[in-house]
Motif scaffolding. Structure first.
Motif, PDB file in Angstrom:
ATOM      1  N   GLN A 268       0.842  -1.210   0.000  1.00 60.40           N
ATOM      2  CA  GLN A 268       0.000   0.000   0.000  1.00 60.40           C
ATOM      3  C   GLN A 268       0.868   1.246   0.000  1.00 60.40           C
ATOM      4  OE1 GLN A 268      -3.106  -1.118  -1.182  1.00 60.40           O
ATOM      5  NE2 GLN A 268      -3.322   0.968  -0.538  1.00 60.40           N
ATOM      6  N   ALA A 269       1.928   1.249   0.808  1.00 61.42           N
ATOM      7  CA  ALA A 269       2.840   2.401   0.843  1.00 61.42           C
ATOM      8  C   ALA A 269       3.585   2.540  -0.485  1.00 61.42           C
ATOM      9  CB  ALA A 269       3.820   2.277   2.001  1.00 61.42           C
TER      10      ALA A 269
ATOM     11  N   THR B  50       1.400   4.366  -2.932  1.00 58.82           N
ATOM     12  CA  THR B  50       1.222   5.806  -2.684  1.00 58.82           C
ATOM     13  C   THR B  50       2.386   6.632  -3.217  1.00 58.82           C
ATOM     14  OG1 THR B  50       2.201   5.756  -0.463  1.00 58.82           O
ATOM     15  CG2 THR B  50      -0.195   5.378  -0.621  1.00 58.82           C
ATOM     16  N   SER B  51       3.427   5.973  -3.725  1.00 60.97           N
ATOM     17  CA  SER B  51       4.557   6.683  -4.327  1.00 60.97           C
ATOM     18  C   SER B  51       4.306   7.019  -5.797  1.00 60.97           C
ATOM     19  CB  SER B  51       5.819   5.824  -4.230  1.00 60.97           C
ATOM     20  OG  SER B  51       6.127   5.542  -2.895  1.00 60.97           O
TER      21      SER B  51
ATOM     22  N   LEU C  39       5.542  12.536  -6.814  1.00 57.07           N
ATOM     23  CA  LEU C  39       5.059  11.183  -7.078  1.00 57.07           C
ATOM     24  C   LEU C  39       5.542  10.729  -8.450  1.00 57.07           C
ATOM     25  CD1 LEU C  39       1.347  11.390  -5.840  1.00 57.07           C
ATOM     26  CD2 LEU C  39       3.351  10.533  -4.603  1.00 57.07           C
TER      27      LEU C  39
END
Length: 160
Positions: A55-56, A59-60, A146
């Motif tokens: 999940q992390a 998010t990138s 991002l």
């Protein structure tokens, strides 16, 4: 079986477009604040990946970001990307980087880093790969950077 694991590792390497969690080199210390922010995005993604926090990892990336797990096979479907990262994390790859370059123009940045990866297939076979990671990032309205393109096979055309 080895080819399947080799492909998974190659995908991992692509995703690991240029991240070092260790001490910065002298060149990195000379980076501007914004260049360091770009590098931090890459490092956070790498750390999350190595901790199997998919999940992390996700998010990138911007929605619809493109990741090139294999040359000439870009993927932008978030569900497929999440599945690929999850599968790749299962072989516990270890990445090392020999440097980082970050170039910024306006709200777009390019991150370039040579990498090496080692991992072990389920049968114990050691897997080694290397390449040149090229990532393109965009600065968001909130100031975060991002990834919009992640290609760990930046050297591919030179090898053809």
């Amino acid at each position: 079986m080895y080819k399947t694991h080799s492909k998974l590792l190659m995908i991992i390497l692509l995703c690991m477009t240029s991240m070092t969690i260790n001490a910065q080199t002298k060149k990195e210390k000379k980076m501007t604040t914004e260049q360091k922010n770009v590098l931090r995005t890459i490092e956070k993604m790498t750390e999350a990946f190595q901790n199997k926090d998919i999940q992390a990892v996700m998010t990138s990336y911007e929605p619809n970001a493109v990741v090139v797990f294999e040359p000439e096979a870009p993927i932008s479907d978030a569900r497929v990307l999440q599945e690929m990262f999850t599968k790749m994390s299962m072989v516990n790859p270890v990445f090392t980087y020999s440097g980082h370059e970050v170039f910024i123009t306006g709200n777009i940045a390019t991150h370039i880093a040579p990498w090496k990866m080692t991992a072990k297939a389920p049968d114990g076979t050691e897997i080694k790969q290397s390449g040149l990671s090229v990532a393109v990032l965009r600065k968001q309205k909130d100031g975060k950077w991002l990834m919009i393109l992640d290609n760990p096979h930046g050297q591919y055309l030179m090898e053809k």
